[in-house]
Design an enzyme around this catalytic site. Structure first.
Site, PDB file in Angstrom:
ATOM      1  N   GLY A  97       0.832  -1.212   0.000  1.00  0.00           N
ATOM      2  CA  GLY A  97       0.000   0.000   0.000  1.00  0.00           C
ATOM      3  C   GLY A  97       0.855   1.247   0.000  1.00  0.00           C
ATOM      4  O   GLY A  97       2.030   1.187  -0.346  1.00  0.00           O
ATOM      5  N   ASN A  98       0.271   2.384   0.349  1.00  0.00           N
ATOM      6  CA  ASN A  98       1.046   3.627   0.410  1.00  0.00           C
ATOM      7  C   ASN A  98       0.481   4.533   1.506  1.00  0.00           C
ATOM      8  O   ASN A  98      -0.510   4.199   2.143  1.00  0.00           O
ATOM      9  CB  ASN A  98       1.053   4.322  -0.968  1.00  0.00           C
ATOM     10  CG  ASN A  98      -0.342   4.647  -1.429  1.00  0.00           C
ATOM     11  OD1 ASN A  98      -1.031   5.462  -0.821  1.00  0.00           O
ATOM     12  ND2 ASN A  98      -0.785   3.989  -2.503  1.00  0.00           N
ATOM     13  N   PHE A  99       1.136   5.664   1.704  1.00  0.00           N
ATOM     14  CA  PHE A  99       0.822   6.521   2.852  1.00  0.00           C
ATOM     15  C   PHE A  99      -0.334   7.509   2.613  1.00  0.00           C
ATOM     16  O   PHE A  99      -0.553   8.379   3.436  1.00  0.00           O
ATOM     17  CB  PHE A  99       2.062   7.322   3.266  1.00  0.00           C
ATOM     18  CG  PHE A  99       3.147   6.480   3.864  1.00  0.00           C
ATOM     19  CD1 PHE A  99       2.887   5.704   4.987  1.00  0.00           C
ATOM     20  CD2 PHE A  99       4.416   6.449   3.310  1.00  0.00           C
ATOM     21  CE1 PHE A  99       3.876   4.923   5.556  1.00  0.00           C
ATOM     22  CE2 PHE A  99       5.414   5.670   3.866  1.00  0.00           C
ATOM     23  CZ  PHE A  99       5.151   4.907   4.989  1.00  0.00           C
ATOM     24  N   SER A 100      -1.031   7.411   1.494  1.00  0.00           N
ATOM     25  CA  SER A 100      -2.128   8.365   1.246  1.00  0.00           C
ATOM     26  C   SER A 100      -3.159   8.311   2.385  1.00  0.00           C
ATOM     27  O   SER A 100      -3.539   7.235   2.837  1.00  0.00           O
ATOM     28  CB  SER A 100      -2.799   8.019  -0.087  1.00  0.00           C
ATOM     29  OG  SER A 100      -4.010   8.721  -0.193  1.00  0.00           O
ATOM     30  N   ALA A 128      -4.501   7.464  -4.597  1.00  0.00           N
ATOM     31  CA  ALA A 128      -3.116   7.029  -4.846  1.00  0.00           C
ATOM     32  C   ALA A 128      -3.186   5.525  -5.073  1.00  0.00           C
ATOM     33  O   ALA A 128      -3.093   4.730  -4.139  1.00  0.00           O
ATOM     34  CB  ALA A 128      -2.248   7.363  -3.643  1.00  0.00           C
TER      35      ALA A 128
END
Ligand code: C5P
Length: 408
Positions: free
Chosen positions: A212-215, A280
């Site tokens: 995943g990502n930090f959005s 994102a």
């Protein structure tokens, strides 16, 4: 025309203990004349400056100061008031109340209602010039701005102290004008269907792990709420985010992965007038998803094979009809303008919002953002200073409205 925008709107007017409180009577009168419903909340000290009777007579509603009415025990629900409000305006806003609002000191009905208010809040400061110029006041006003309040700047002139300087509450006609303009804005998006993607996507590796990502989704949610405030019906396809509130008019469709996000977006897109792709989306997902938790001892995997995720923006871009507008985001570290323009063309977007990563306070996790907007119709790019995400949402939607108006 201006006044029409306020017809039927629910306005909470918060009054603090300052000499300018007498001018709030005119503000209430103007709002009532424009067809708004007004509920006045006074701080205890405001009653020393103007009588509740004056404001309850003008507004047609009993004024609230206490959490409950002493003789009947009737409880005044700040939560209900917060939800009822289409806007709240604090006029005059004293240094003390501004400080309480900035730090969440909910020890009176006004500040408590502010904390429960989901609608746009306007703050019209009024105080002596030295209090106005004090760094503490500037800091607190800056905090309110970042929290999404619109500050109606005080004018300069002769103050109650007979000193001359900045601190005089803006005239009631101008405060009224700010509110009318705010509701007026709903026009180009009113009745339109707006599809928004927001947040990250999680691509499962096994039942407990993901890529995943930090959005945080804050930008997409701010756009969704602002679009609904302007009268749009919003479908918000959201990846996994924390608890972010949405207002009436926003329907959240929760999804987890890029493939689910594409499915949900494609379902909503045919009826959408505008699609804003602020998510994102993970570029890749694991080729294989394990049904059981991968164990270090037994499975011993050292590499995860990845496959490319669908590009939602490009897919919708290929399906876009002549009267649909498509807006994307770009987060670039090098040659930002070139890369963003390339995406604008390649994904068949009408507008792309370039986020700055290099400016302090902009990007993932912050409550502020700094953007440049590029257009497909040959218009010059528009650059904006660092602002709260609520204000950035308004800038983005102002520009989308101009696309709708220009192409009608
Ligand atoms: O290509 P890039 O990921 O930089 O493009 C960013 C824009 O494309 C954003 O608007 C993002 O929401 C969208 N996008 C998408 N689906 C993807 C990747 C990006 O909709 N798989």
């Amino acid at each position: 025309m201006m006044a029409e925008a306020l017809r039927g709107k629910h306005i909470v007017v918060g009054v603090c203990g300052g000499i300018a409180a007498y001018k709030t009577a005119s503000l209430v009168r103007l709002l009532i004349k424009a067809g708004a419903e007004v509920q006045v909340i006074m701080t205890p000290s405001a009653r020393e400056f103007i009588t509740p009777l004056t404001l309850s007579t003008l507004s047609g509603n009993p004024v609230i100061t206490e959490f409950f009415t002493a003789n009947t025990g009737e409880w005044h629900s700040h939560v209900k008031l917060g939800l009822w409000a289409d806007a709240m305006v604090v006029a005059p806003a004293t240094a003390a109340t501004i400080a309480k609002m900035a730090t969440g000191v909910a020890d009176n009905m006004l500040v408590t209602s502010y904390l429960s208010c989901r609608a746009q809040v306007f703050v019209a400061p009024a105080m002596d010039l030295d209090m106005m110029a004090h760094p503490s006041t500037s800091r607190n006003l800056e905090t309110l701005r970042r929290d999404g309040c619109i500050i109606i700047e005080p004018a300069a002139g002769e103050l109650a102290s007979h000193l001359i300087g900045r601190g005089r509450m803006e005239e009631p006609e101008n405060i009224f004008g700010c509110l009318a303009q705010f509701f007026e804005k709903s026009s180009a998006l009113a009745g339109k269907h707006v599809l928004i993607t927001a947040g990250p996507t999680y691509e499962r590796i096994d039942p407990v792990r993901f890529i995943g990502n930090f959005s945080t989704g804050k930008m997409g949610y701010a756009i969704a709420n602002e679009a609904a405030r302007r009268g749009a019906s919003v479908t918000l396809v959201s990846g996994p985010v924390g608890n972010i509130t949405t207002i009436d008019g926003v329907t959240v469709v929760p999804v987890e992965s890029a493939c689910q996000m594409l499915d949900a977006a494609q379902q909503a897109f045919p009826t959408a007038d505008v699609a804003i792709l602020a998510a994102a989306v993970a570029d890749y997902r694991p080729a294989k998803q394990f049904d059981h938790k991968i164990k270090r001892e037994t499975n011993g995997i050292e590499q995860i094979e990845l496959v490319k995720n669908p590009d939602i923006a490009a897919t919708l871009g290929a399906q876009k009809s002549e009267n649909q507008r498509l807006v994307g985001f770009a987060l670039e570290t090098d040659h930002p303008i070139e890369h963003a323009s390339d995406k604008l063309a390649r994904k068949n977007l009408d507008m792309i919002v370039l986020n700055s990563l290099s400016d302090p306070g902009a990007g993932f996790g912050f409550d502020t953002n700094k953007i440049t907007i590029l257009f497909a119709d040959g218009r010059q790019p528009a650059s904006f200073p660092l602002k709260s995400k609520a204000e950035v949402a308004a800038d983005i939607l102002d520009n989308i409205e101009s696309l709708i108006v220009c192409n009608q």
